[in-house]
Design a protein around this motif. Structure first.
Motif, PDB file in Angstrom:
ATOM      1  N   MET A 130       0.774  -1.065   0.108  1.00 18.80           N
ATOM      2  CA  MET A 130       0.142  -0.002  -0.113  1.00 18.80           C
ATOM      3  C   MET A 130       0.803   1.063  -0.094  1.00 18.80           C
ATOM      4  N   SER A 131       1.912   1.342  -1.027  1.00 15.97           N
ATOM      5  CA  SER A 131       2.669   2.199  -0.992  1.00 15.97           C
ATOM      6  C   SER A 131       3.696   2.617   0.025  1.00 15.97           C
ATOM      7  N   VAL A 132       3.708   1.527   0.929  1.00 22.23           N
ATOM      8  CA  VAL A 132       4.958   1.708   1.888  1.00 22.23           C
ATOM      9  C   VAL A 132       5.968   0.416   1.805  1.00 22.23           C
ATOM     10  N   ASP A 133       7.192   0.924   1.719  1.00 21.36           N
ATOM     11  CA  ASP A 133       8.244   0.052   1.420  1.00 21.36           C
ATOM     12  C   ASP A 133       8.844  -0.380   2.965  1.00 21.36           C
ATOM     13  N   ILE A 134       8.261  -1.690   3.249  1.00 23.38           N
ATOM     14  CA  ILE A 134       8.662  -2.212   4.362  1.00 23.38           C
ATOM     15  C   ILE A 134       9.822  -3.211   4.133  1.00 23.38           C
ATOM     16  N   PRO A 135      10.796  -3.232   5.128  1.00 22.49           N
ATOM     17  CA  PRO A 135      11.997  -3.922   5.022  1.00 22.49           C
ATOM     18  C   PRO A 135      11.665  -5.741   5.232  1.00 22.49           C
ATOM     19  N   ILE A 136      12.621  -6.373   4.328  1.00 23.32           N
ATOM     20  CA  ILE A 136      12.692  -7.860   4.535  1.00 23.32           C
ATOM     21  C   ILE A 136      13.999  -8.245   4.779  1.00 23.32           C
ATOM     22  N   PHE A 137      14.407  -8.954   5.914  1.00 20.03           N
ATOM     23  CA  PHE A 137      16.059  -9.432   6.081  1.00 20.03           C
ATOM     24  C   PHE A 137      16.179 -10.807   5.841  1.00 20.03           C
ATOM     25  N   ASN A 138      17.231 -10.946   4.783  1.00 23.07           N
ATOM     26  CA  ASN A 138      17.603 -12.267   4.551  1.00 23.07           C
ATOM     27  C   ASN A 138      18.853 -12.485   4.938  1.00 23.07           C
ATOM     28  N   TYR A 139      19.049 -13.604   5.501  1.00 24.29           N
ATOM     29  CA  TYR A 139      20.737 -13.675   6.053  1.00 24.29           C
ATOM     30  C   TYR A 139      20.965 -15.257   5.532  1.00 24.29           C
ATOM     31  N   LYS A 140      22.465 -15.303   5.495  1.00 28.26           N
ATOM     32  CA  LYS A 140      22.930 -16.708   5.236  1.00 28.26           C
ATOM     33  C   LYS A 140      24.120 -16.706   5.896  1.00 28.26           C
ATOM     34  N   THR A 141      24.498 -17.953   6.266  1.00 27.71           N
ATOM     35  CA  THR A 141      25.771 -18.157   7.096  1.00 27.71           C
ATOM     36  C   THR A 141      26.914 -18.716   6.195  1.00 27.71           C
ATOM     37  N   ARG A 142      28.157 -18.572   6.608  1.00 26.09           N
ATOM     38  CA  ARG A 142      29.298 -18.812   6.093  1.00 26.09           C
ATOM     39  C   ARG A 142      29.372 -20.420   5.609  1.00 26.09           C
ATOM     40  N   THR A 143      28.951 -21.132   6.334  1.00 23.97           N
ATOM     41  CA  THR A 143      28.774 -22.650   6.027  1.00 23.97           C
ATOM     42  C   THR A 143      27.431 -23.103   6.451  1.00 23.97           C
ATOM     43  N   PRO A 144      26.823 -24.012   5.925  1.00 22.52           N
ATOM     44  CA  PRO A 144      25.527 -24.603   6.212  1.00 22.52           C
ATOM     45  C   PRO A 144      25.637 -25.287   7.435  1.00 22.52           C
ATOM     46  N   ASP A 145      26.620 -25.669   7.789  1.00 18.10           N
ATOM     47  CA  ASP A 145      26.462 -26.702   8.926  1.00 18.10           C
ATOM     48  C   ASP A 145      26.187 -26.372  10.050  1.00 18.10           C
ATOM     49  N   ALA A 146      25.247 -26.773  10.801  1.00 19.51           N
ATOM     50  CA  ALA A 146      24.589 -26.320  12.097  1.00 19.51           C
ATOM     51  C   ALA A 146      25.648 -26.241  13.423  1.00 19.51           C
ATOM     52  N   ASN A 147      26.596 -27.213  13.227  1.00 15.60           N
ATOM     53  CA  ASN A 147      27.501 -27.435  14.244  1.00 15.60           C
ATOM     54  C   ASN A 147      28.616 -26.109  14.306  1.00 15.60           C
ATOM     55  N   ASP A 148      28.778 -25.599  13.226  1.00 18.46           N
ATOM     56  CA  ASP A 148      29.710 -24.604  13.080  1.00 18.46           C
ATOM     57  C   ASP A 148      29.578 -23.448  13.891  1.00 18.46           C
TER      58      ASP A 148
END
Length: 225
Positions: A99-117
């Motif tokens: 509705m003519s309002v630019d709301i932010p969207i945050f996307n992130y990624k990690t250096r490695t996909p391994d959860a144990n890192d």
């Protein structure tokens, strides 16, 4: 009576009528925009409240685990364990138009996909409470980013709602009534001018008939002589 000076002409009347139609249409569109913004704003507020409670509870649990880890570990070992983080997070921001309002969207990624890192230390000299604290903070990251989105979106939408509300009120209580008053004034002036013109024409007609009648009487009297 018109609040502002207007020329009582048919051209001005036509222009004001077109302007009034546009203002009424714009008023309806702005009201619809305001109502839709309010609906989405309330949804975001409810989501923001739930996310804040979840994030605060998660941070509280993580702090509790950190306190337990500090109590069961030496300060030197804890400081060395958390000195050099192993994982990195890259944050990207995009925008979505609502509705003519630019709301932010945050996307992130990690250096490695391994959860144990996320663990930057060995398990030999650290306690499980420290593992739980680090894991709980890592799990909170998506919710914290979404909470940041919601709060910023609520701020932007609240500002747009207030601006739209002022425009709706200005149209509803100032501009549209003023245009209607000006149209009414012009119509009254045109009717008055038309009546005045008709009266003048009738007087001119009476004068012409009277002159013609006197002329015929003079002709008749001269012929009799």
């Amino acid at each position: 009576m018109a609040k502002t000076h207007v020329n009582p002409t048919r051209m001005e009347l036509t222009r004001l009528k077109k302007k009034l139609v546009t203002a009424i249409r714009g008023h309806k569109l702005l009201k619809d925009k305001r109502d839709e913004l309010m609906r989405q704003f309330l949804e975001l507020v409810r989501e923001n409240k739930a996310l804040r409670e979840k994030v605060e509870a998660g941070i509280q649990a993580a702090n509790k685990n950190f306190v337990l880890a500090r109590a069961s570990m030496q300060d030197e070992i804890l400081n060395v364990a958390l000195m050099a983080p192993k994982q990195e997070v890259y944050l990207e921001m995009d925008k979505r138009n609502v509705m003519s309002v630019d709301i932010p969207i945050f996307n992130y990624k990690t250096r490695t996909p391994d959860a144990n890192d996320i663990y930057s230390y060995g398990y030999a000299f650290t306690s499980s409470d420290l593992d739980g604290a680090v894991k709980s903070l890592a799990d909170l990251l998506p919710d914290m980013l979404r909470l940041a989105e919601c709060e910023k979106s609520c701020q932007l939408m609240a500002a747009e709602i207030e601006k739209t509300r002022r425009r709706v009120n200005a149209l509803e209580h100032v501009m549209i009534p003023e245009m209607r008053e000006n149209i009414k004034y012009i119509v009254m002036k045109l009717d008055e001018n038309e009546r005045s013109t008709q009266i003048r024409l009738m007087k001119v007609k009476d004068m012409m008939l009277e002159q013609a009648h006197h002329y015929s009487e003079r002709v008749n009297s001269s012929s009799e002589v």
